[in-house]
Write a protein that holds these residues in place. Structure first.
Motif, mmCIF file in Angstrom:
data_model
loop_
_atom_site.group_PDB
_atom_site.id
_atom_site.type_symbol
_atom_site.label_atom_id
_atom_site.label_comp_id
_atom_site.label_asym_id
_atom_site.label_seq_id
_atom_site.Cartn_x
_atom_site.Cartn_y
_atom_site.Cartn_z
ATOM 1 N N SER A 51 0.899 -1.326 0.079
ATOM 2 C CA SER A 51 0.072 0.092 0.001
ATOM 3 C C SER A 51 0.803 1.246 -0.090
ATOM 4 C CB SER A 51 -0.795 0.111 1.256
ATOM 5 O OG SER A 51 -1.744 1.087 1.430
ATOM 6 N N TYR A 52 1.893 1.325 0.739
ATOM 7 C CA TYR A 52 2.813 2.445 0.965
ATOM 8 C C TYR A 52 3.489 2.660 -0.444
ATOM 9 C CZ TYR A 52 6.661 5.368 2.418
ATOM 10 O OH TYR A 52 7.391 6.500 2.600
ATOM 11 N N VAL A 53 3.862 1.639 -0.888
ATOM 12 C CA VAL A 53 4.647 1.922 -2.374
ATOM 13 C C VAL A 53 3.575 2.302 -3.579
ATOM 14 C CG1 VAL A 53 5.304 0.675 -4.754
ATOM 15 C CG2 VAL A 53 6.398 -0.213 -2.292
ATOM 16 N N PHE A 54 2.281 1.970 -3.436
ATOM 17 C CA PHE A 54 1.633 2.331 -4.612
ATOM 18 C C PHE A 54 0.674 3.830 -4.323
ATOM 19 C CE2 PHE A 54 2.187 -1.921 -6.009
ATOM 20 C CZ PHE A 54 2.348 -1.989 -7.444
ATOM 21 N N PRO A 59 3.319 8.502 -5.939
ATOM 22 C CA PRO A 59 3.196 10.054 -6.177
ATOM 23 C C PRO A 59 4.403 10.760 -5.843
ATOM 24 C CG PRO A 59 1.393 8.912 -4.975
ATOM 25 C CD PRO A 59 2.568 7.758 -5.273
ATOM 26 N N ASP A 60 5.071 10.329 -4.799
ATOM 27 C CA ASP A 60 6.463 11.196 -4.311
ATOM 28 C C ASP A 60 7.248 10.976 -5.286
ATOM 29 O OD1 ASP A 60 5.305 12.010 -1.781
ATOM 30 O OD2 ASP A 60 6.581 10.935 -0.447
ATOM 31 N N LEU A 61 7.518 9.950 -5.963
ATOM 32 C CA LEU A 61 8.681 9.829 -7.016
ATOM 33 C C LEU A 61 8.292 10.956 -7.896
ATOM 34 C CD1 LEU A 61 11.110 8.007 -7.746
ATOM 35 C CD2 LEU A 61 9.684 6.635 -8.915
ATOM 36 N N LEU A 208 16.118 4.584 -3.879
ATOM 37 C CA LEU A 208 15.713 4.050 -2.920
ATOM 38 C C LEU A 208 14.387 3.604 -3.273
ATOM 39 C CD1 LEU A 208 15.708 3.232 -0.130
ATOM 40 C CD2 LEU A 208 14.929 5.093 0.829
ATOM 41 N N SER A 209 13.582 4.234 -3.998
ATOM 42 C CA SER A 209 12.224 3.986 -4.350
ATOM 43 C C SER A 209 12.333 2.703 -5.281
ATOM 44 C CB SER A 209 11.608 4.939 -5.186
ATOM 45 O OG SER A 209 11.409 6.086 -4.360
ATOM 46 N N GLY A 210 13.042 2.370 -6.155
ATOM 47 C CA GLY A 210 13.144 1.326 -7.138
ATOM 48 C C GLY A 210 13.677 -0.006 -6.318
ATOM 49 N N ALA A 211 14.604 0.331 -5.333
ATOM 50 C CA ALA A 211 15.082 -0.630 -4.438
ATOM 51 C C ALA A 211 13.890 -1.315 -3.667
ATOM 52 C CB ALA A 211 16.427 -0.229 -3.845
ATOM 53 N N PHE A 232 -3.140 -10.234 4.363
ATOM 54 C CA PHE A 232 -2.476 -9.065 3.508
ATOM 55 C C PHE A 232 -3.668 -7.978 3.074
ATOM 56 C CE2 PHE A 232 -2.127 -7.834 -0.792
ATOM 57 C CZ PHE A 232 -0.814 -7.527 -1.138
ATOM 58 N N ALA A 233 -4.713 -8.531 2.917
ATOM 59 C CA ALA A 233 -6.041 -7.605 2.362
ATOM 60 C C ALA A 233 -6.315 -6.589 3.533
ATOM 61 C CB ALA A 233 -7.207 -8.520 1.834
ATOM 62 N N VAL A 234 -6.199 -7.137 4.717
ATOM 63 C CA VAL A 234 -6.534 -6.550 5.821
ATOM 64 C C VAL A 234 -5.502 -5.092 6.071
ATOM 65 C CG1 VAL A 234 -6.635 -6.140 8.315
ATOM 66 C CG2 VAL A 234 -7.920 -8.039 6.981
ATOM 67 N N GLY A 235 -4.114 -5.676 5.931
ATOM 68 C CA GLY A 235 -3.081 -4.594 6.167
ATOM 69 C C GLY A 235 -2.952 -3.630 4.926
ATOM 70 N N LEU A 236 -3.302 -4.084 3.662
ATOM 71 C CA LEU A 236 -3.375 -3.045 2.684
ATOM 72 C C LEU A 236 -4.699 -2.296 2.682
ATOM 73 C CD1 LEU A 236 -2.909 -4.048 -1.120
ATOM 74 C CD2 LEU A 236 -4.856 -2.961 -0.467
ATOM 75 N N ILE A 237 -5.689 -2.852 3.114
ATOM 76 C CA ILE A 237 -6.827 -1.704 3.198
ATOM 77 C C ILE A 237 -6.837 -0.767 4.482
ATOM 78 C CG2 ILE A 237 -9.403 -1.840 3.667
ATOM 79 C CD1 ILE A 237 -9.565 -4.307 2.400
ATOM 80 N N ILE A 238 -6.612 -1.118 5.545
ATOM 81 C CA ILE A 238 -6.177 -0.269 6.594
ATOM 82 C C ILE A 238 -5.361 0.798 6.358
ATOM 83 C CG2 ILE A 238 -5.535 -0.196 9.004
ATOM 84 C CD1 ILE A 238 -6.864 -2.760 9.597
ATOM 85 N N TYR A 239 -4.229 0.370 5.893
ATOM 86 C CA TYR A 239 -3.168 1.383 5.594
ATOM 87 C C TYR A 239 -3.371 2.284 4.447
ATOM 88 C CZ TYR A 239 1.755 3.290 5.882
ATOM 89 O OH TYR A 239 2.693 3.928 5.934
ATOM 90 N N SER A 240 -4.101 1.781 3.540
ATOM 91 C CA SER A 240 -4.472 2.661 2.473
ATOM 92 C C SER A 240 -5.685 3.745 2.975
ATOM 93 C CB SER A 240 -5.091 1.704 1.026
ATOM 94 O OG SER A 240 -4.146 0.990 0.400
#
Length: 246
Positions: A51-54, A59-61, A208-211, A232-240
């Motif tokens: 979630s953090y990556v996407f 967007p930061d990149l 660093l983003s690519g790595a 996995f889905a719970v972590g992704l949804i909550i953090y998103s």
């Protein structure tokens, strides 16, 4: 007011850097985390990292790409003005490293040899240094941005540690985890006492983003049979949701 805010950012980033170091040092003792069979926590952590990556990293990149487009760096202008190229290089570099470590491990039918071990640890030492450096030098939009950076990379560090321990076994606990623990603090100290040009910081962030993208996909998205999709889905949804409402 500006100086007070800067002092607060420094103190907060130091607390997060120390927390990063503690996490690296203590994952050995987190008995509830297992890679085989994969614990639900690691699957939950994978959802957070992806979630953090996407939602945040990409967007930061783009923001850093705009910074590099405005920079005038002479001969290096062509390379430095392509944040996405640097991200691709970071991803390809770490893919090549992991491929080399994997081949060496299969040859020995156990942990990788000492030479490969130090190459692996040395590369991740630099990786952790960048994370520590950007913790204090990255211009976060608000304090919650720094907290989300800390949270996502904390769970990422846990999965990286487990992978390193599985690959290098006792050698990692004896030497590797100490090196990676120190690396984050070294990066933070460099960031606290030096100030690089904005264009160079953006280049470092892109690499660093690519790595990070490669390591997240490699570590946090294992074979379907080894993971818990629900966790996995719970972590992704909550953090998103947290990222979108912050």
């Amino acid at each position: 007011m500006i100086n007070k805010r800067r002092d607060f950012v420094i103190v907060l980033s130091l607390l997060f850097a120390v927390s990063f170091a503690i996490i690296h040092f203590s994952t050995k003792y987190m008995v509830f985390i297992k890679r085989a069979p994969r614990s639900r926590f690691l699957s939950f952590a994978g959802g957070i990292a992806v979630s953090y990556v996407f939602i945040h990293l990409l967007p930061d990149l783009n923001t850093h790409q705009q910074v590099l487009e405005k920079a005038d760096n002479g001969v290096l202008q062509f390379v430095e003005n392509h944040a996405y190229l640097m991200a691709l290089f970071g991803l390809a570099f770490f893919y090549g490293l992991e491929n080399m470590v994997s081949r060496e491990t299969k040859k020995k039918q156990s942990h990788a040899g000492s030479g490969i071990f130090w190459i692996h640890i040395g590369t991740f030492f630099f990786y952790n240094m960048l994370i520590g450096y950007l913790l204090i030098q990255e211009e976060f939009d608000h304090m919650m941005g720094m907290f989300f950076y800390f949270l996502a990379l904390s769970v990422h560090f846990v999965t990286v540690d487990q992978s390193m321990r599985e690959t290098h076994q006792y050698v990692y606990d004896q030497y590797g985890r100490w090196a990676l623990t120190v690396a984050v603090l070294v990066g933070w100290l460099i960031g606290a006492f030096t100030k690089l040009e904005e264009a160079l910081i953006s280049t470092m962030f892109a690499f660093l983003s690519g790595a990070l993208m490669l390591n997240v996909l490699k570590e946090e998205l294992p074979k379907e049979s080894d993971s818990s999709f629900s966790s996995f889905a719970v972590g992704l949804i909550i953090y998103s949701i947290l990222l979108l409402i912050a």
